[in-house]
Design a protein around this motif. Structure first.
Motif, mmCIF file in Angstrom:
data_model
loop_
_atom_site.group_PDB
_atom_site.id
_atom_site.type_symbol
_atom_site.label_atom_id
_atom_site.label_comp_id
_atom_site.label_asym_id
_atom_site.label_seq_id
_atom_site.Cartn_x
_atom_site.Cartn_y
_atom_site.Cartn_z
ATOM 1 N N LEU A 150 0.724 -1.015 0.327
ATOM 2 C CA LEU A 150 -0.086 0.061 0.133
ATOM 3 C C LEU A 150 1.129 1.519 -0.412
ATOM 4 O O LEU A 150 2.057 1.381 0.494
ATOM 5 N N ARG A 151 0.607 2.637 -0.779
ATOM 6 C CA ARG A 151 1.151 3.382 -1.247
ATOM 7 C C ARG A 151 -0.147 4.541 -0.233
ATOM 8 O O ARG A 151 -0.641 4.206 -1.654
ATOM 9 N N TYR A 152 0.199 5.183 0.110
ATOM 10 C CA TYR A 152 -0.935 6.267 0.614
ATOM 11 C C TYR A 152 -0.343 7.998 0.209
ATOM 12 O O TYR A 152 0.807 8.376 0.641
ATOM 13 N N TYR A 153 -1.127 8.906 -0.723
ATOM 14 C CA TYR A 153 -0.506 9.874 -0.765
ATOM 15 C C TYR A 153 -1.430 11.032 -0.248
ATOM 16 O O TYR A 153 -2.828 11.269 -0.782
ATOM 17 N N GLU A 154 -1.256 11.873 0.388
ATOM 18 C CA GLU A 154 -2.057 12.864 0.931
ATOM 19 C C GLU A 154 -1.776 14.349 -0.063
ATOM 20 O O GLU A 154 -0.351 14.708 0.425
ATOM 21 N N VAL A 155 -3.154 14.521 -0.314
ATOM 22 C CA VAL A 155 -2.766 15.737 -1.622
ATOM 23 C C VAL A 155 -4.070 17.381 -0.760
ATOM 24 O O VAL A 155 -4.545 17.244 -0.520
ATOM 25 N N LEU A 156 -2.415 18.021 -0.321
ATOM 26 C CA LEU A 156 -2.547 19.720 0.347
ATOM 27 C C LEU A 156 -3.669 20.051 -0.916
ATOM 28 O O LEU A 156 -3.667 19.936 -1.922
ATOM 29 N N ASN A 157 -5.147 20.288 0.530
ATOM 30 C CA ASN A 157 -5.768 21.884 -1.072
ATOM 31 C C ASN A 157 -6.566 21.151 -1.386
ATOM 32 O O ASN A 157 -6.451 21.706 -2.543
ATOM 33 N N ALA A 158 -6.476 19.990 -1.055
ATOM 34 C CA ALA A 158 -7.778 19.187 -1.599
ATOM 35 C C ALA A 158 -9.051 17.946 -1.339
ATOM 36 O O ALA A 158 -8.519 18.435 -0.050
ATOM 37 N N HIS A 159 -9.950 17.989 -1.540
ATOM 38 C CA HIS A 159 -11.088 18.395 -1.017
ATOM 39 C C HIS A 159 -12.111 17.220 -1.462
ATOM 40 O O HIS A 159 -11.809 16.611 -2.204
ATOM 41 N N HIS A 160 -12.578 16.527 -1.174
ATOM 42 C CA HIS A 160 -14.311 15.785 -1.365
ATOM 43 C C HIS A 160 -14.839 15.568 -2.860
ATOM 44 O O HIS A 160 -14.781 15.192 -3.894
ATOM 45 N N LEU A 161 -15.069 17.034 -2.762
ATOM 46 C CA LEU A 161 -16.063 16.709 -4.060
ATOM 47 C C LEU A 161 -15.753 18.345 -5.195
ATOM 48 O O LEU A 161 -15.948 19.663 -5.228
ATOM 49 N N ASP A 162 -14.626 17.349 -6.462
ATOM 50 C CA ASP A 162 -13.935 18.288 -6.899
ATOM 51 C C ASP A 162 -15.453 19.192 -7.416
ATOM 52 O O ASP A 162 -14.442 20.529 -7.750
ATOM 53 N N PHE A 200 -16.530 26.890 -7.865
ATOM 54 C CA PHE A 200 -17.218 28.118 -7.759
ATOM 55 C C PHE A 200 -16.316 29.269 -7.405
ATOM 56 O O PHE A 200 -15.755 28.482 -6.732
ATOM 57 N N PRO A 201 -16.972 30.402 -7.313
ATOM 58 C CA PRO A 201 -15.639 31.439 -6.438
ATOM 59 C C PRO A 201 -15.884 30.611 -4.773
ATOM 60 O O PRO A 201 -16.265 30.085 -3.992
ATOM 61 N N GLY A 202 -14.353 30.554 -4.880
ATOM 62 C CA GLY A 202 -14.286 30.565 -3.153
ATOM 63 C C GLY A 202 -13.329 29.193 -3.323
ATOM 64 O O GLY A 202 -12.656 29.914 -2.131
ATOM 65 N N PHE A 203 -13.476 27.992 -3.935
ATOM 66 C CA PHE A 203 -13.232 27.115 -3.549
ATOM 67 C C PHE A 203 -12.241 27.173 -5.081
ATOM 68 O O PHE A 203 -11.659 26.456 -4.921
ATOM 69 N N ASN A 204 -12.694 27.635 -6.002
ATOM 70 C CA ASN A 204 -12.063 27.619 -7.194
ATOM 71 C C ASN A 204 -10.599 28.473 -7.501
ATOM 72 O O ASN A 204 -9.217 27.672 -7.142
ATOM 73 N N GLU A 205 -9.595 29.273 -6.127
ATOM 74 C CA GLU A 205 -9.180 29.918 -5.398
ATOM 75 C C GLU A 205 -7.679 29.355 -4.822
ATOM 76 O O GLU A 205 -6.919 28.941 -5.002
ATOM 77 N N ARG A 206 -9.530 28.453 -3.625
ATOM 78 C CA ARG A 206 -8.707 27.750 -2.457
ATOM 79 C C ARG A 206 -8.551 26.153 -3.209
ATOM 80 O O ARG A 206 -6.739 25.756 -2.042
ATOM 81 N N TYR A 207 -8.378 25.374 -4.075
ATOM 82 C CA TYR A 207 -8.712 24.015 -4.035
ATOM 83 C C TYR A 207 -8.424 23.362 -5.794
ATOM 84 O O TYR A 207 -8.914 24.266 -6.454
ATOM 85 N N VAL A 208 -7.373 22.877 -5.390
ATOM 86 C CA VAL A 208 -6.959 21.950 -6.827
ATOM 87 C C VAL A 208 -7.768 20.501 -7.126
ATOM 88 O O VAL A 208 -8.346 19.960 -5.946
ATOM 89 N N PRO A 209 -8.201 20.259 -8.218
ATOM 90 C CA PRO A 209 -8.710 18.749 -8.258
ATOM 91 C C PRO A 209 -8.374 17.359 -7.688
ATOM 92 O O PRO A 209 -6.897 16.976 -8.187
ATOM 93 N N LEU A 210 -8.706 16.926 -6.778
ATOM 94 C CA LEU A 210 -8.318 15.571 -6.753
ATOM 95 C C LEU A 210 -8.338 14.706 -7.683
ATOM 96 O O LEU A 210 -6.851 13.834 -7.577
ATOM 97 N N HIS A 211 -9.375 14.331 -8.476
ATOM 98 C CA HIS A 211 -9.515 13.504 -9.583
ATOM 99 C C HIS A 211 -8.165 13.602 -10.116
ATOM 100 O O HIS A 211 -7.828 13.014 -11.181
ATOM 101 N N HIS A 212 -7.228 15.068 -10.744
ATOM 102 C CA HIS A 212 -6.008 14.509 -11.224
ATOM 103 C C HIS A 212 -4.266 13.684 -10.787
ATOM 104 O O HIS A 212 -4.058 13.242 -11.304
ATOM 105 N N TYR A 213 -5.122 13.709 -9.282
ATOM 106 C CA TYR A 213 -4.030 12.600 -8.396
ATOM 107 C C TYR A 213 -5.038 10.953 -8.609
ATOM 108 O O TYR A 213 -3.750 10.489 -8.955
ATOM 109 N N TYR A 214 -6.006 11.563 -8.913
ATOM 110 C CA TYR A 214 -6.010 9.916 -9.398
ATOM 111 C C TYR A 214 -6.021 9.423 -10.429
ATOM 112 O O TYR A 214 -5.737 8.070 -10.661
ATOM 113 N N ILE A 215 -6.251 10.124 -11.442
ATOM 114 C CA ILE A 215 -5.851 9.187 -12.669
ATOM 115 C C ILE A 215 -4.085 9.749 -12.345
ATOM 116 O O ILE A 215 -3.806 7.814 -13.290
#
Length: 708
Positions: free
Chosen positions: A613-625, A630-645
């Protein structure tokens, strides 16, 4: 008739697959292909040409999925199966993937990335029901085989649905990646799904999402009530709806791993019907097998958790590797290890169950929303949350002695402290959580899972809660015919959704939309806090206000729920299979101190040096990409989906070419910042093959150590 022959059948025709012909002993040493015995009824088959319609986008293409204008029904009261499928794919894709400009869609991910044109994918799609042991609540399974599938280098990806979504729930995640690779993708709704039942009319959803009031047809879910029982319930509680995940009377999560393994077996059956060696008499010799097929168990959220459980339970060697994002895992509680982030407090109270921390969020988050530290910073807080309701929740909690403070600000700050300190919710989640409370995320999960874990029926109305459409005043009203006709394609399977709301039947003044409900104990519009405290009590096994042990009916309900939770705990034993978890540190739905982080620790305790098992914890990412659009989210958070790919790509390279998986690490992303300019490589650094020592996640001296 073989599946190959079905390609000549007119589009949309549902056919029964049967195997007849010679006996296996006619060909020495041959294993003939057989339909799995757990499949029930017919298998629906459709070939999509990749021009007018396709497997991935339902003919919408990348631009159609990104369009804010959804596909339409020619007749809103009678949508066709093709229309329902198209709308389901549109809604499910957009629910999990941010399709807004600048957020990575079309550049880092999306149907058009690494593909020609709009990214349409031709191929075959098969749908069927799995016998769950309850003919009124079968499990849905789907297999998609792209025309690019190579039988000489076979591969398969599992795509159990996220959340409580229907069978198309993972189309934009595991589905897209697998289809682009030319792999067969096997999906399951894992016994949750969008299956709705209208108690007033007896209407349910067929396999294709169309509605029927016939009691003789196979449907996704039907309530176990005779006519007299249904009439009695309707007389007392008219216009109510039941949903499969909440009300089937089963605990579907206990079988999520099994359902994924079954979907793989269905995948092998379909592939061998398509590509197995022909005998000339209608039979097929099995040529595509687990030992010559690369199988990756995948998906996100609940789907990710289901694939993890499948890997733990894989006794037939069906799965080669696991790659999941933000998995909903409830690890067995092991007090023998702790968790620590940086030089922060040591966390020993980890591995709380989903229902435990979710009911806490349902009770306290509304008050915490107005804490001075977050109220003006949290995106959508002022839009999705009623300030008066938040204040009423604080007042009601303070009156019950559940928060302290002389002022509302102090009470809200204490509510936030309780979530962070007492329930292990990371501070990074604090700015995301208010929007989720306003969207009723914790409230809906708490109600659905309490019912499911305890095996309760819709007639039990656990904690005085039911489901129905409501009007502007919060009063129960019949669900509109057009809304009900679209539920298969619009619902996420866990109300409030698509016009169906949570209703607090025991509210002051009568049945009211939970969001608008006045509690009897407080006399305040406090989001039906009495009902949420009831759910919290059942999760804890003690009264949420007095702390006393429950008695009578409440004690029996709490015990049933506790037993159900024990049945869904993950063992941590991946049997040495290589696995990758990616999780966002700001996940406000599945707090990382109770999911991914403790699973890593449990896995180390169980497998030790044999762990893959390998675990990658991504900063500035949350559950619902999807919120990142929307404003506020787009400035603070990056897509976790990218790291899933990336996780899937890493697993593919590992299994195909023997490339070592990078060690567990923290991934230090860079937010887009003011104005949310388009994402660049600077915002999305890759998972590194050789990360800095200061970024490595390690298990040392029975402690999961996470860098700040």
């Amino acid at each position: 008739m073989t599946i190959r022959a079905l390609l000549a059948v007119p589009a949309g025709l549902v056919v029964a697959l049967s195997l007849n012909g010679c006996k296996q002993e006619d060909i020495p040493g041959a294993a003939f292909n057989h339909k799995p015995g757990f499949l029930t009824g017919t298998i629906s088959q459709q070939h999509y040409d990749g021009v007018t319609d396709d497997l991935l986008t339902a003919g919408l293409g990348a631009s159609g999925l990104a369009s804010a204008v959804p596909p339409a029904f020619a007749d809103s009261l009678n949508p066709t199966p093709i229309e329902l499928r198209r709308m389901a794919i549109y809604n499910n894709y957009r629910a999990l993937v941010d399709t807004a400009p600048g957020g990575g869609y079309g550049t880092w991910f999306g149907p058009q990335v690494g593909a020609e044109g709009e990214g349409l994918i031709a191929g075959d799609e098969y749908l069927a029901f799995i016998d769950s042991g309850d003919e009124l609540a079968p499990v849905t399974v789907m297999v998609q085989v792209p025309d690019s599938f190579d039988p000489d280098q076979p591969c398969m990806v599992t795509a159990p649905s996220s959340g409580s979504r229907g069978v198309y729930g993972a189309i934009g995640t595991a589905g897209e990646w697998g289809l682009k690779k030319g792999c067969a993708v096997v999906y399951t709704d894992k016994g949750t799904g969008t299956g709705s039942y209208n108690l007033e009319t007896g209407t349910a959803q067929r396999l294709d999402g169309t509605l029927t009031a016939s009691g003789d047809e196979p449907v996704q879910y039907r309530v176990r009530l005779d006519d007299a029982g249904r009439d009695a319930f309707n007389a007392a509680y008219p216009d109510r709806m039941a949903f499969k995940h909440a009300h089937s009377g089963a605990n579907p999560e206990a079988d999520w791993g099994l359902n994924v393994l079954q979907s793989i077996e269905v995948g092998f059956y379909v592939l061998n019907e398509l590509h197995g060696q022909e005998t000339g008499n209608g039979q097929r010799v099995v040529t595509i097998k687990p030992n010559n097929t690369l199988v990756i168990a995948s998906s996100v959220s609940n789907g990710g958790g289901a694939s993890v459980r499948a890997a733990e339970q894989d006794e037939k060697g069906l799965i080669d590797g696991v790659a999941v994002s933000e998995p909903n895992v409830n690890p067995l509680v092991d007090a023998g290890f702790t968790i620590r982030q940086g030089n922060g407090a040591v966390i020993s109270d980890h591995s709380r169950s989903l229902l435990d921390y979710t009911t806490a969020l349902a009770v306290y988050q509304g008050c915490a929303n107005r804490a001075p530290a977050i109220r003006d910073l949290a995106p959508f807080n002022a839009i999705l949350n009623d300030v008066t309701v938040n204040e009423n929740i604080c007042t009601a909690l303070a009156a019950k002695g559940l928060v302290t403070g002389a002022t509302l600000d102090e009470q809200a700050t204490d509510a936030l402290r309780i979530l962070n300190d007492d329930f292990g919710v990371q501070p990074e989640q604090n700015l995301v959580a208010p929007s989720h409370f306003g969207a009723s995320v914790a409230q809906s999960i708490a109600m659905t899972y309490a019912n499911a874990y305890g095996g309760f029926a819709v007639t039990d109305r656990l904690c005085g809660l039911s489901l129905a459409a409501t009007d502007g005043s919060g009063l129960v009203t019949p669900l509109g015919a057009a809304q009900e006709a679209a539920l298969f394609s619009a619902s996420n399977g866990i109300p409030p959704t698509a016009g169906v709301n949570q209703v607090y039947d025991d509210a002051s003044g009568g049945a009211t939309n939970l969001k608008q409900a006045v509690s009897n104990s407080s006399g305040l519009a406090d989001f039906g806090l009495d009902a949420l405290l009831c759910l919290r009590s059942l999760a804890a096994g003690t009264d949420a206000v007095s702390g006393e042990v429950l008695t009578g009916t409440a004690a029996a309900q709490a015990q049933a729920i506790a037993d159900g939770i024990e049945g869904i705990r993950a063992s941590g034993d991946l049997q040495g299979k290589p696995a990758v978890f990616v999780t966002g540190r700001a996940d406000a739905i599945l707090p990382i101190n109770h999911t991914s982080r403790p699973y890593v620790g449990l896995n180390q305790r169980v497998e030790g040096g044999d762990s893959g098992l390998r675990y990658y914890e991504v900063l500035n990412a949350h559950h619902l990409d999807a919120f990142n659009a929307f404003p506020g989210f787009n400035e603070r958070y990056v897509p976790l989906h990218h790291y899933y790919i990336q996780a899937l790509d890493l697993m593919w390279s590992h299994l195909k070419d023997g490339v070592a998986l990078p060690p567990s690490q923290v991934v230090r992303t860079v937010p887009r910042g003011a104005g949310a300019p388009a994402l660049t490589a600077t915002n999305l650094p890759p998972v590194l093959a050789e990360p800095e020592e200061s970024d490595r996640i390690q298990f040392v001296d029975n402690q999961v150590r996470i860098p700040d």
